[in-house]
Write an enzyme that holds these catalytic residues in place. Structure first.
Site, PDB file in Angstrom:
ATOM      1  N   TYR A  15       0.826  -1.213   0.000  1.00 25.92           N
ATOM      2  CA  TYR A  15       0.000   0.000   0.000  1.00 25.92           C
ATOM      3  C   TYR A  15       0.860   1.263   0.000  1.00 25.92           C
ATOM      4  CZ  TYR A  15      -4.403  -2.399   0.362  1.00 25.92           C
ATOM      5  OH  TYR A  15      -5.499  -3.151   0.066  1.00 25.92           O
ATOM      6  N   TYR A 142     -14.625  -4.254   2.168  1.00 26.43           N
ATOM      7  CA  TYR A 142     -13.224  -4.646   1.954  1.00 26.43           C
ATOM      8  C   TYR A 142     -13.022  -6.023   2.585  1.00 26.43           C
ATOM      9  CZ  TYR A 142      -8.237  -5.109   2.009  1.00 26.43           C
ATOM     10  OH  TYR A 142      -6.978  -5.608   1.809  1.00 26.43           O
ATOM     11  N   ASP A 238     -17.499 -11.832   7.678  1.00 28.83           N
ATOM     12  CA  ASP A 238     -16.051 -11.596   7.637  1.00 28.83           C
ATOM     13  C   ASP A 238     -15.697 -10.836   8.913  1.00 28.83           C
ATOM     14  OD1 ASP A 238     -13.508 -10.723   7.341  1.00 28.83           O
ATOM     15  OD2 ASP A 238     -13.767  -9.870   5.337  1.00 28.83           O
ATOM     16  N   LYS A 267      -6.214 -11.566  11.820  1.00 31.92           N
ATOM     17  CA  LYS A 267      -5.754 -10.378  12.561  1.00 31.92           C
ATOM     18  C   LYS A 267      -5.534 -10.652  14.049  1.00 31.92           C
ATOM     19  CE  LYS A 267      -7.128  -6.791   9.349  1.00 31.92           C
ATOM     20  NZ  LYS A 267      -5.891  -6.188   8.913  1.00 31.92           N
TER      21      LYS A 267
END
Ligand SMILES: Cc1ncc(COP(=O)(O)O)c(C=O)c1O
Length: 426
Positions: A15, A142, A238, A267
């Protein structure tokens, strides 16, 4: 050469437009909520290092458990073999996941957890001899950067280069306050047009993260899920970002009346120590893959699937998460965020103040519309770095998602920096 210069010679960062980017900050160590750079300056990690860290950096208990596991078994192929950390972690996850979840499928990051979920849902129908392969997803969603995950994510600057290669998705508006009915009506209309071909509905429950920390109400999500249930559409939550306490409960799905069929996790699962992905599913989903016919096998796996060290880290993180002390911190952070919102409700420069659990977000008001590519982003980022705080705004959207070990004083310091920024714009 210092570390940043050596980095520039050898590394391509995620990114990051490498031609425009400044040299990256060299971080040499972490302790609790702080990261320390190579000049000794310390920073509050107010975004949990891309939302992964739960209990603080270099946590001694996590370090101890990881180190013990490393000395015992560092890795073993997971097809045809198993090991204690994978089984023990699956048992613990099933203990705290919604009651309808029955099996744990391992992978190694959030995008792969989503890829697995999408493939599971599509093959579920194929195994049952239904030709259903379309997916419903929210605008602004996302779900990750691999091709399937990109396809179900919103088309955006992140996906421009690949648009023609991404499979078509049925897009419905995310149910922002006031347009919940629009979202529901669109779901109904899409299902009435093509129900027989829709395999699944994937969503980030309660908060669309990278899309701008867009929050929405549990009541509308209950309705959307119920409608999908009634029309034989698999629901996929998600929870890569929302899992493990971020929304105030272990999982955002814990707020729901109807539980999703499939849940994606990553995560925070290892407390931010090791990469790990999990896709959990119901017995019904799992059973559709059981057969004498090998064509019904789920042919998916990664070299590091169920890595024992990552599983050991996740068990250690789970031990810390379920402690009263951690649960109280989660409530304390949620209450603090609510206090910040109340105090700044009338602040004309901080708009759309919102929070759910430990996630606080707001939009810095300017004449430009809110967007990830907003020109304010770099200014905000540097302002907070100078204050010794890592906040990585999504365009002009400032958000705080701290590790749970953050103290009241440290939280106050972060809030005051945000207010200071806002005052500087008067
Ligand atoms: C909701 C959600 N799903 C999936 C992903 C992808 O996870 P990863 O970056 O580990 O591939 C992310 C990452 O931000 C996310 O927020």
């Amino acid at each position: 050469m210092n570390l940043s210069e050596r980095d520039r010679q050898a590394i391509w960062h995620p990114y990051t437009q490498m031609q425009l980017a400044e040299p990256p900050l060299a971080i040499v160590r972490g302790e609790g909520v702080y990261l320390f750079d190579d000049t000794g300056k310390k920073y509050i990690d107010a975004i949990s290092s891309w939302w992964v860290n739960l209990h603080g950096h270099a946590h001694p208990y996590l370090a101890q458990k990881v180190s013990e596991q490393l000395k015992k078994l560092e890795h073993v192929i997971f097809a045809g073999f198993t090991h204690e950390p994978a089984v023990a972690l699956a048992e613990r996850l099933l203990d705290i996941l919604p009651a309808n979840q029955s099996k744990i499928f391992y992978s190694d990051n959030g995008s792969t957890a989503v890829e697995v979920a999408i493939k599971m849902a599509i093959q579920y129908w194929r195994n049952k001899r239904f030709a259903k392969n379309k997916i419903i997803a929210f605008e602004h969603a996302y779900h990750g950067d691999t091709f399937g995950a990109m396809a179900v994510s919103a088309r955006s600057g992140f996906t421009h280069a690949f648009t023609e290669l991404l499979f078509d998705v049925i897009r419905i508006p995310y149910p922002a306050k006031g347009i919940e009915q629009e979202s529901m009506d669109e779901l109904k209309s899409q299902i009435s047009n093509q129900q027989t071909s829709i395999a699944a509905f994937i969503f980030e429950p309660l908060v669309l993260g990278a899309g701008g920390m867009l929050m929405y109400d549990v009541a509308i999500l209950n309705q959307l899920i119920k409608y999908c249930n009634d029309h034989d559409i698999i629901t996929i939550a998600d929870e890569v970002m929302t899992g493990f306490g971020r929304t105030g409960k272990h999982f955002a799905s814990d707020y729901l009346e109807r539980q999703p069929d499939i849940i994606c996790l990553s995560k925070g699962i290892t407390g931010g120590t090791m990469p790990l992905g999990v896709t959990s599913c119901t017995q019904d989903v799992y059973a559709a893959f059981l057969s004498d016919d090998r064509d019904k096998t789920f042919y998916h796996g990664h070299s590091y699937t169920a890595n024992p060290v990552a599983c050991a880290a996740a068990i250690a993180s789970y031990d810390l998460l379920i402690k009263d002390e951690c649960q109280q911190s989660i409530s304390r952070i949620a209450t603090s965020h609510a206090g910040f919102i109340k105090k700044n409700q009338g602040n004309p420069r901080l708009k759309n103040l919102r929070s759910v659990g430990t996630i606080l977000a707001m939009d810095s008001e300017t004449s430009e519309p809110t967007s990830y590519f907003h020109s304010l982003r770099d200014r905000l980022y540097h302002f907070f770095l100078e204050q010794g705080i890592i906040l990585r705004p999504l365009g002009n959207t400032i958000y705080v998602m701290p590790p749970y070990c953050i103290t009241d004083d440290e939280l106050c310091y972060v809030y005051e920096a945000i207010e200071k920024y806002s005052d500087s714009q008067k």
